[in-house]
Design a protein around this motif. Structure first.
Motif, PDB file in Angstrom:
ATOM      1  N   ALA A 155       1.267  12.189   8.521  1.00  0.00           N
ATOM      2  CA  ALA A 155       1.096  11.004   7.676  1.00  0.00           C
ATOM      3  C   ALA A 155       2.414  10.248   7.590  1.00  0.00           C
ATOM      4  O   ALA A 155       3.490  10.852   7.589  1.00  0.00           O
ATOM      5  CB  ALA A 155       0.634  11.413   6.288  1.00  0.00           C
ATOM      6  N   PRO A 156       2.351   8.920   7.531  1.00  0.00           N
ATOM      7  CA  PRO A 156       3.594   8.138   7.402  1.00  0.00           C
ATOM      8  C   PRO A 156       4.375   8.548   6.160  1.00  0.00           C
ATOM      9  O   PRO A 156       3.791   8.821   5.107  1.00  0.00           O
ATOM     10  CB  PRO A 156       3.082   6.697   7.283  1.00  0.00           C
ATOM     11  N   GLN A 157       5.664   8.602   6.292  1.00  0.00           N
ATOM     12  CA  GLN A 157       6.521   9.024   5.191  1.00  0.00           C
ATOM     13  C   GLN A 157       7.450   7.901   4.740  1.00  0.00           C
ATOM     14  O   GLN A 157       7.776   7.007   5.508  1.00  0.00           O
ATOM     15  CB  GLN A 157       7.369  10.238   5.614  1.00  0.00           C
ATOM     16  N   ALA A 158       7.852   7.998   3.491  1.00  0.00           N
ATOM     17  CA  ALA A 158       8.867   7.063   2.990  1.00  0.00           C
ATOM     18  C   ALA A 158      10.183   7.346   3.692  1.00  0.00           C
ATOM     19  O   ALA A 158      10.553   8.503   3.898  1.00  0.00           O
ATOM     20  CB  ALA A 158       9.023   7.223   1.486  1.00  0.00           C
ATOM     21  N   GLY A 170      18.866  13.271  -4.591  1.00  0.00           N
ATOM     22  CA  GLY A 170      17.797  13.538  -3.642  1.00  0.00           C
ATOM     23  C   GLY A 170      16.539  12.757  -3.946  1.00  0.00           C
ATOM     24  O   GLY A 170      16.488  11.927  -4.859  1.00  0.00           O
ATOM     25  N   LYS A 171      15.488  13.008  -3.154  1.00  0.00           N
ATOM     26  CA  LYS A 171      14.237  12.268  -3.263  1.00  0.00           C
ATOM     27  C   LYS A 171      13.053  13.209  -3.382  1.00  0.00           C
ATOM     28  O   LYS A 171      13.113  14.378  -3.027  1.00  0.00           O
ATOM     29  CB  LYS A 171      14.021  11.374  -2.039  1.00  0.00           C
ATOM     30  N   SER A 172      11.946  12.664  -3.887  1.00  0.00           N
ATOM     31  CA  SER A 172      10.658  13.337  -3.855  1.00  0.00           C
ATOM     32  C   SER A 172       9.608  12.260  -3.646  1.00  0.00           C
ATOM     33  O   SER A 172       9.817  11.095  -3.981  1.00  0.00           O
ATOM     34  CB  SER A 172      10.392  14.109  -5.158  1.00  0.00           C
ATOM     35  N   THR A 173       8.458  12.631  -3.050  1.00  0.00           N
ATOM     36  CA  THR A 173       7.420  11.652  -2.724  1.00  0.00           C
ATOM     37  C   THR A 173       6.068  12.129  -3.216  1.00  0.00           C
ATOM     38  O   THR A 173       5.882  13.289  -3.565  1.00  0.00           O
ATOM     39  CB  THR A 173       7.331  11.413  -1.210  1.00  0.00           C
ATOM     40  N   SER A 174       5.118  11.201  -3.258  1.00  0.00           N
ATOM     41  CA  SER A 174       3.743  11.556  -3.598  1.00  0.00           C
ATOM     42  C   SER A 174       2.813  10.879  -2.625  1.00  0.00           C
ATOM     43  O   SER A 174       3.116   9.808  -2.094  1.00  0.00           O
ATOM     44  CB  SER A 174       3.401  11.111  -5.026  1.00  0.00           C
ATOM     45  N   SER A 184       4.502   6.608  -3.015  1.00  0.00           N
ATOM     46  CA  SER A 184       5.673   6.340  -3.845  1.00  0.00           C
ATOM     47  C   SER A 184       6.809   7.248  -3.407  1.00  0.00           C
ATOM     48  O   SER A 184       6.600   8.256  -2.728  1.00  0.00           O
ATOM     49  CB  SER A 184       5.365   6.569  -5.332  1.00  0.00           C
ATOM     50  N   VAL A 185       8.006   6.866  -3.801  1.00  0.00           N
ATOM     51  CA  VAL A 185       9.170   7.705  -3.546  1.00  0.00           C
ATOM     52  C   VAL A 185      10.060   7.648  -4.776  1.00  0.00           C
ATOM     53  O   VAL A 185      10.292   6.573  -5.339  1.00  0.00           O
ATOM     54  CB  VAL A 185       9.932   7.274  -2.271  1.00  0.00           C
ATOM     55  N   LYS A 186      10.526   8.803  -5.200  1.00  0.00           N
ATOM     56  CA  LYS A 186      11.375   8.920  -6.385  1.00  0.00           C
ATOM     57  C   LYS A 186      12.778   9.313  -5.951  1.00  0.00           C
ATOM     58  O   LYS A 186      12.962  10.293  -5.211  1.00  0.00           O
ATOM     59  CB  LYS A 186      10.809   9.964  -7.345  1.00  0.00           C
ATOM     60  N   LEU A 187      13.757   8.554  -6.405  1.00  0.00           N
ATOM     61  CA  LEU A 187      15.154   8.802  -6.095  1.00  0.00           C
ATOM     62  C   LEU A 187      15.883   9.175  -7.382  1.00  0.00           C
ATOM     63  O   LEU A 187      15.770   8.462  -8.378  1.00  0.00           O
ATOM     64  CB  LEU A 187      15.796   7.558  -5.473  1.00  0.00           C
ATOM     65  N   ASP A 188      16.615  10.263  -7.364  1.00  0.00           N
ATOM     66  CA  ASP A 188      17.314  10.749  -8.554  1.00  0.00           C
ATOM     67  C   ASP A 188      18.825  10.616  -8.389  1.00  0.00           C
ATOM     68  O   ASP A 188      19.375  10.912  -7.319  1.00  0.00           O
ATOM     69  CB  ASP A 188      16.972  12.218  -8.828  1.00  0.00           C
ATOM     70  N   PHE A 189      19.477  10.207  -9.488  1.00  0.00           N
ATOM     71  CA  PHE A 189      20.925  10.029  -9.496  1.00  0.00           C
ATOM     72  C   PHE A 189      21.502  10.725 -10.723  1.00  0.00           C
ATOM     73  O   PHE A 189      20.846  10.805 -11.770  1.00  0.00           O
ATOM     74  CB  PHE A 189      21.275   8.540  -9.532  1.00  0.00           C
ATOM     75  N   GLY A 190      22.717  11.221 -10.613  1.00  0.00           N
ATOM     76  CA  GLY A 190      23.322  11.952 -11.722  1.00  0.00           C
ATOM     77  C   GLY A 190      24.728  11.480 -12.040  1.00  0.00           C
ATOM     78  O   GLY A 190      25.472  11.020 -11.161  1.00  0.00           O
TER      79      GLY A 190
END
Length: 320
Positions: free
Chosen positions: A18-21, A115-119, A131-137
Motif C-alpha cells: 500500500a502507498p505510504q506517507a 519520529g513518525k507513525s501512520t494510520s 494520515s501521518v503523525k510527526l512527534d517533536f520533543g
C-alpha cells in the motif's frame, strides 16, 4: 491432446504494498516534511517546531508565511504555526515568567524530531496511509543558557503534528519533571491564508467575552451576536461561550475556509496587524495582512499549574 485432470493453477500475484506517507529530513537536518499518498503535505522547521507549510492534495497552501520570514534560527518565524510557551506575550507581573522574552522560548528553541507513525483508512481503494503523525520533543536540558536562567524549571514537551487528508492536528503534552510546581501558558499561533481579509468572517465567537489588547487590555467586553470581521488592527483574546468542542469557523464570503476545534484550549486569539504590518521588518509583502488572519487556540487566560510529576495536554484540529 490429452486432457490432464490436474492442471497447475496460475500463480497468485503478489499484492503491491500500500502507498505510504513519505517523510524526509532536509536542509542540513533542520526541516522535516511529510507527504501523504494522496498529495497533502506539511513541513516543520526544527527551530521552534514551527509549521511553515501545509498544503492540500492540489498543492494549495493553507498557511500564510511572510516572504521575509527568518528561517536560519536567529529569531522566531513570522508566519506558519509558531508555538507559544511558557508565556503568552509578556508577563512582567508574573514572577516566574517576568524575565522571558515575548511568547517565551518554545518558538526560539531547536526541537528534536522523535519520529513518525501512520494510520491506514479502510475506505480508500489502495489502503494507503490516510494520515501521518510527526512527534517533536523539547526539554529543559536543551534550552539555551539564557532561557535556563530566565526560567529555571525542569520540564518536558512533546509536540505532535498529524497531517490528514483534510485536516491538520497539533497537540502538546507538557510535563513537570522537577520537584517544585510551576505555571505556564500555551498557544498555537496559526497564520491562516485567505485571499481577501475584507470579506473574511470568524464564527463561533458570538456573545463571547473577550479582551481587546488594542483598545483596552484591562477591561472585559462581550462580543455581539454575529461573526467577527476585520476592518482594522485586531488583537483580541476570546473565551468562546460554546467551549472548546464548538468549532470556530473562518469563512471568506459565503465559503467556509477553515474550522477549528480545540481540546483543553479555552481561549481563541484573533490577530491581524493591518497597516502596522508595514513597520514589521520581517513582514512581507507590506500588504500581506490582506491575505492572512491569525486564529490562535490557546490556554492564555490565567495560568496552568503543574505540580511535580503532573502533565497537561492541549490541542487543536484545523480542517477545511
Amino acid at each position: 491432446m490429452v486432457d490432464r485432470p490436474k492442471k497447475p493453477s496460475a500463480l497468485s500475484a503478489t499484492p503491491a504494498p500500500a502507498p505510504q506517507a513519505q517523510v524526509n529530513i532536509s536542509h542540513s537536518n533542520s526541516r522535516v516534511s511529510a507527504v501523504l499518498p494522496s498529495g497533502e503535505s506539511v513541513e516543520i522547521l526544527l527551530y521552534g517546531a514551527t509549521i511553515t507549510s501545509w498544503k492540500d492534495k492540489a498543492g494549495e497552501e493553507k498557511l500564510w508565511l511572510s516572504e521575509k520570514a527568518v528561517m536560519d534560527g536567529s529569531k522566531a518565524v513570522r508566519g506558519g504555526i509558531p508555538l507559544v510557551f511558557p508565556v503568552f506575550g509578556t508577563a512582567p507581573s508574573h514572577e516566574a515568567t517576568s524575565k522571558l522574552p515575548q511568547h517565551g522560548f518554545a518558538r526560539t528553541s531547536t526541537w528534536e524530531f522523535l519520529g513518525k507513525s501512520t494510520s491506514e483508512s479502510s475506505e480508500t481503494k489502495d489502503g494507503g496511509d490516510s494520515s501521518v503523525k510527526l512527534d517533536f520533543g523539547l526539554s529543559s536540558a536543551e534550552l539555551s543558557e539564557a532561557s535556563k536562567k530566565a526560567w529555571p524549571y525542569s520540564f518536558g514537551l512533546i509536540y505532535s503534528v498529524t497531517l490528514g487528508k483534510d485536516s491538520l492536528t497539533t497537540s502538546m503534552v507538557v510535563r513537570n519533571e522537577g520537584g517544585e510546581a510551576w505555571e505556564f501558558q500555551a498557544l498555537m499561533h496559526s497564520y491562516l491564508r485567505v485571499a481577501d481579509i475584507s470579506v473574511v468572517s470568524v464564527a463561533g465567537l458570538e456573545s463571547s467575552t473577550y479582551v481587546d489588547k488594542v483598545t483596552n487590555p484591562i477591561s472585559t467586553n462581550t462580543s455581539p451576536a454575529e461573526p467577527v470581521t476585520i476592518t482594522g488592527k485586531t488583537d483580541r483574546v476570546y473565551t468562546p461561550t460554546g467551549g472548546p468542542s464548538t468549532a470556530v469557523t473562518v469563512s471568506e464570503g459565503s465559503k467556509k475556509k477553515f474550522a477549528i476545534t480545540r481540546d483543553n484550549l479555552n481561549e481563541v486569539v484573533v490577530w491581524n496587524p493591518w497597516v502596522d504590518a508595514k513597520s514589521m521588518a520581517d513582514f512581507a509583502p507590506a500588504e500581506g495582512y490582506r491575505n492572512m488572519i491569525c486564529v490562535e487556540a490557546g490556554a492564555v487566560k490565567g495560568w496552568q499549574k503543574l505540580e511535580a510529576g503532573e502533565t497537561w495536554e492541549g490541542g487543536q484540529i484545523i480542517s477545511y
